[in-house]
Each structure stands twice: as C-alpha cells, then as structure tokens.
Write an enzyme that holds these catalytic residues in place. Structure first.
Site, mmCIF file in Angstrom:
data_model
loop_
_atom_site.group_PDB
_atom_site.id
_atom_site.type_symbol
_atom_site.label_atom_id
_atom_site.label_comp_id
_atom_site.label_asym_id
_atom_site.label_seq_id
_atom_site.Cartn_x
_atom_site.Cartn_y
_atom_site.Cartn_z
ATOM 1 N N ASN A 209 0.846 -1.192 0.000
ATOM 2 C CA ASN A 209 0.000 0.000 0.000
ATOM 3 C C ASN A 209 0.883 1.244 0.000
ATOM 4 O O ASN A 209 2.112 1.133 -0.045
ATOM 5 C CB ASN A 209 -0.943 -0.016 1.210
ATOM 6 C CG ASN A 209 -0.165 -0.134 2.499
ATOM 7 O OD1 ASN A 209 0.544 0.774 2.891
ATOM 8 N ND2 ASN A 209 -0.279 -1.289 3.153
ATOM 9 N N ASP A 278 -4.456 -6.714 4.698
ATOM 10 C CA ASP A 278 -5.509 -7.586 5.237
ATOM 11 C C ASP A 278 -5.525 -8.940 4.525
ATOM 12 O O ASP A 278 -6.084 -9.904 5.026
ATOM 13 C CB ASP A 278 -6.871 -6.910 5.063
ATOM 14 C CG ASP A 278 -7.016 -5.717 5.999
ATOM 15 O OD1 ASP A 278 -6.511 -5.804 7.141
ATOM 16 O OD2 ASP A 278 -7.611 -4.704 5.593
ATOM 17 N N LYS A 288 9.540 -16.901 -10.886
ATOM 18 C CA LYS A 288 8.820 -15.768 -11.467
ATOM 19 C C LYS A 288 7.662 -16.270 -12.328
ATOM 20 O O LYS A 288 7.855 -17.160 -13.176
ATOM 21 C CB LYS A 288 9.776 -14.929 -12.327
ATOM 22 C CG LYS A 288 9.107 -13.707 -12.895
ATOM 23 C CD LYS A 288 10.011 -12.928 -13.823
ATOM 24 C CE LYS A 288 9.210 -11.811 -14.455
ATOM 25 N NZ LYS A 288 9.869 -11.219 -15.605
ATOM 26 N N PHE A 323 -4.746 2.912 14.544
ATOM 27 C CA PHE A 323 -4.980 3.962 13.556
ATOM 28 C C PHE A 323 -6.062 3.476 12.603
ATOM 29 O O PHE A 323 -6.216 2.262 12.417
ATOM 30 C CB PHE A 323 -3.698 4.281 12.775
ATOM 31 C CG PHE A 323 -2.921 5.415 13.379
ATOM 32 C CD1 PHE A 323 -2.271 5.244 14.587
ATOM 33 C CD2 PHE A 323 -2.873 6.653 12.751
ATOM 34 C CE1 PHE A 323 -1.569 6.291 15.164
ATOM 35 C CE2 PHE A 323 -2.166 7.708 13.312
ATOM 36 C CZ PHE A 323 -1.519 7.530 14.517
ATOM 37 N N LYS A 337 -14.128 -0.086 14.806
ATOM 38 C CA LYS A 337 -12.824 -0.757 14.978
ATOM 39 C C LYS A 337 -12.360 -0.642 16.421
ATOM 40 O O LYS A 337 -11.792 -1.581 16.980
ATOM 41 C CB LYS A 337 -11.764 -0.141 14.053
ATOM 42 C CG LYS A 337 -11.965 -0.446 12.583
ATOM 43 C CD LYS A 337 -10.874 0.222 11.740
ATOM 44 C CE LYS A 337 -11.359 0.449 10.320
ATOM 45 N NZ LYS A 337 -10.462 1.234 9.501
ATOM 46 N N LYS A 341 -11.815 -4.176 18.264
ATOM 47 C CA LYS A 341 -10.436 -4.572 18.567
ATOM 48 C C LYS A 341 -10.067 -4.283 20.028
ATOM 49 O O LYS A 341 -8.906 -4.405 20.404
ATOM 50 C CB LYS A 341 -9.460 -3.865 17.608
ATOM 51 C CG LYS A 341 -9.779 -4.136 16.123
ATOM 52 C CD LYS A 341 -8.672 -3.689 15.186
ATOM 53 C CE LYS A 341 -9.115 -3.781 13.726
ATOM 54 N NZ LYS A 341 -8.046 -3.717 12.757
#
Ligand code: CTP
Length: 429
Positions: A209, A278, A288, A323, A337, A341
C-alpha cells in the site's frame, strides 16, 4: 524545539573542529542559546569569530579574558547550561576531564557544570585504542559523562579505522535526546509499528500500500525524545528510523505479527500506525510467474489482525492505540474498529481530506476513545504525534496505568539510594 535552552559546545584541538561550525548553526536554528568554548589548540583549526558569527555569543578561550560581562564566567555559564557537548574531544582533554584538571576555560567550565555532559572523542585509531585513553573514557562514564562512540573511516592521518568524529546530525541527536522535550515518559516502554507490509506473489512481485511510515516514525521519535524506551517495528519505509530506538524491520504481515506479539507483553503503550495488508496470496510462487494470454486470478487469504489479537490479549495496565484510515464514514467506521479490537484509542484520518493521508508531511486526525472524540486541525505529522502521545499520557495517568514503569523507577531509586542497606539485608554485602 530548543527555545530557552542553553548549550555549551567545547571544541578542542582536532581537525574535526570544523564540523562544529555546522552543529552550532543547526542548534541556533532550533532557537537555543549556544556558547562555544575552545582550547587554545583548537584555534589553530578554526577561528573563534566563526562561532561568534554563528551563535551571536562571544567564543571564550581564555579563562582570564577581561572583556566579559560576568566576573566568574566559567561558573555563571556552567549554572545556565542545560547540556555540555565536548566535540571533538582530544585524548589530552579527555585525560584532563577524567582527572578533574581545570587549566583553561573549557575544562574549568565543564568541571563546574552539574548538567549532563557528553564527550565525542576524535583522534588517531591507536591513540583512541590506547589503554590509557580507554581507561580515561571509562572513568568519565563512571562520573556520568556520556561518551559518543567515534565513527570508523579515513582519518586525517590517512589511516583507516576508529576515531572519526561522527557527523553533525548524530551529535545533534545526542543533544536533542537530552534536552528537546520534557522527560515525561522516562521508564515507559512503548512499541510503535509503522510503514507498509509487503505480501509476496512471487520472487519479483508483491502486494502493498502507499504508507511511507512518516506518522509512525514521528510517533516513535516523539516518545524517544520524551524519555521512553521505544521499540519500532517497521514495515517498508524509505525513512531513516529515529535514533535511540530499537528497530525491528519486517516485510510481511506475518513477520509483523510475530515481532509485535513477541515484544507486546513488556510494553506499557502500543501504537499501531502501520498499514498492514488484510490479505496475502494464498501461495507464493517459487519462480517468477510468466505472463499468459488470458487474465490472471490470484487467490488471496486473510492475514492475522495484529491489533485485534493485541486487544484480546492485552494486560490491564497496557494502553492500546490503533490507527484507522477511511475514505467515507470515518468516525462511524473507526468507532466500530475501536470496539471490535478492544482499543483504548483509535486515531482516525480521512484519505480524501486535504493535508491528510499517505506521504504528506501533515495530517488531520481525530482521536476517538470510548468516552470522547477530539478532532485536531491540520498540523505537521510531528505536531500530530506530540498531541496524540500527550493525550495517551493524560488518559493513562488518570487511569493509573504504567504502574509497572513507576514501580521499576522506584526500585531503581531505592537500590541506588540504599544499595548497601538492601544488599546487607540480603546477606550479599
Ligand atoms: N491492523 C492490524 N492488522 C491487520 C490490519 C490492520 O494490526 N491485519 C491495524 C492497523 O495497524 C491499524 C488498524 O488495525 O492500527 C486499522 O487498520 P485499517 O486498515 O484502517 O482497518 P482494518 O482493521 O484493516 O479494517 P478495514 O480494512 O475494513 O478498514
């Protein structure tokens, strides 16, 4: 960062003295009052006027200089100093300091200082390795001086080895660690995660990301400057990790899970700023993958939710902060969340808001706890980090968390104060 602080730089007779001009300039830009003291030998390498121009203060060489506003300048300056750095420190000056010799302005003032004293040796490798110098350095550490290890490289005499003065940024880091912030986290163990994870597809490709690690690194640095023991578990990031932290580099979500859970138990605060994948490819191709004419589908499987695991296993004295990055329904999704959590706080930001998100130097965050929501305006990531850590401390202190850190402190204090008595009672003295 250093407004209102007084720094003494002691410069002795080594060619590396030129580096201190840059350090003095860096310190002045951070708004502190910089006073440079030089030995007579140092003036052969750099002129006092250089330092006077950079610091706006008289550079003192002679203890009996009559042109001073203070009568006993070495004592007056010593009282005002927040930190003393002697860099470069020659073997000769190290030996004098180790034995309390005070025959010039630099050594006299250092002897009169009660603040933290730091020494950065710079000399030829053989002089540095000489048992006499090593013994003197050991003696200095016994008298609470901090010794900065010299760097290795080509020396002025063209020998290659230990003895180089570290670069200016390294020297500055030692000063910042000492005086940049109030030490309101001394003894507190903090683990911060930062950066992006990478999930391998084959030996060439991976899924990741846009996280750069800026927010997490700023949090780790803020905690370090406040005196905490910081462990930084970092995924992919091009940034230089903050100094004086224990850095554990990881690549995948699985590696981050292993590193975090291994160190979680001893932490007072865990802040999970990392952007963790995730999903990961269900299998990693050994070779490859060659392209074909038709479309490609990669099967993905879920990674462990590290934060959720931590929430389910956290001990009652621990503060857990996550976060949350969203592009819509930021508050509602982030609060979900927080609950799911079992967090004490979640810091939410909206990727679509100007000035927030990946790679920017600024952020716009809302700190959400079970009781309240505090929205911060646009600010630098360093400022946001400071505000987040301050809020964590406020909540933790009110809830009597970190007792373990406080106990550890008390025990250290007792042992230091009453070492003899404690050891005698234990029959060990
Ligand atoms: N997190 C984690 N482990 C994961 C995924 C996320 O520890 N496998 C942590 C992140 O470090 C962050 C928090 O969970 O502190 C929230 O991450 P975010 O990506 O915003 O949310 P997710 O929980 O992944 O949920 P969603 O993707 O549905 O937004």
């Amino acid at each position: 960062m250093l407004k209102g602080k007084t720094v003494i730089l002691g410069v002795t007779g080594s060619i590396a003295a030129y580096k201190i001009a840059n350090l003095a300039s860096m310190l002045t830009k951070l708004h502190c009052d910089v006073h440079v003291l030089m030995t007579q030998n140092a003036t052969n390498f750099i002129h006092p006027i250089t330092f006077e121009t950079l610091t706006n203060n008289k550079c003192i060489v002679d203890t009996f200089d009559r042109n001073f506003q203070y009568n006993v300048e070495h004592v007056s300056l010593a009282k005002r100093a927040d930190v003393v750095l002697i860099a470069p420190a020659t073997a000769n000056v190290i030996a004098k300091l180790a034995y309390g010799l005070a025959d010039d302005m630099l050594t006299t003032t250092t002897l009169a200082c009660t603040c933290k004293k730091i020494v950065a040796p710079a000399m030829n490798t053989n002089m540095y390795r000489n048992a006499i110098t090593q013994d003197n350095l050991k003696r200095l550490t016994q008298f609470d001086f901090e010794v900065i290890a010299p760097a290795t490289g080509m020396l002025a005499c063209k020998d290659i080895g230990e003895g180089k003065l570290p670069d200016e940024q390294t020297l500055l880091n030692y000063i910042l660690k000492e005086i940049a912030m109030e030490k309101d986290m001394k003894g507190v163990n903090v683990l911060v995660t930062a950066g992006a994870t990478q999930e391998a597809i084959d030996p060439v490709r991976y899924i990741t990301n846009h996280s750069t690690g800026k927010m997490g690194y700023a949090l780790a640095r803020d905690c370090m400057l406040r005196g905490a023991n910081v462990t930084l578990v970092s995924g992919q990031s091009a940034l230089t990790p903050p100094p004086f932290t224990t850095v554990i580099s990881v690549t995948s979500a699985k590696e981050m899970f292993d590193a975090v859970t291994e160190h979680a138990e001893s932490q007072d605060i865990i802040i999970k700023a990392a952007a963790v994948a995730d999903y990961r490819p269900a299998s990693i191709a050994a070779e490859k993958m060659k392209k074909k004419e038709d479309a490609l589908t990669i099967e993905l499987e879920r990674t462990d939710d590290i934060l959720k695991y931590l929430g389910e296993h956290k001990h009652p004295q621990q503060f857990l902060c996550g976060f949350s990055m969203e592009t819509e329904h930021m508050l509602e999704n982030s609060r979900k969340k927080l609950e799911k959590k079992h967090l004490d706080m979640i810091v939410a930001n909206n990727l679509k808001q100007a000035g927030a998100g990946f790679g920017t130097d600024t952020n716009v965050v809302t700190m959400i706890t079970p009781q309240e929501e505090i929205a911060l305006e646009l600010m630098s990531k360093e400022e946001a980090a400071h505000a987040i850590v301050s809020q964590i401390l406020k909540i933790a202190v009110a809830a009597n968390l970190f007792l373990r850190a406080a106990y550890t402190h008390t025990i250290h204090f007792l042992v230091a104060e009453k070492a003899e008595e404690v050891l005698r009672n234990m029959g060990l003295f």
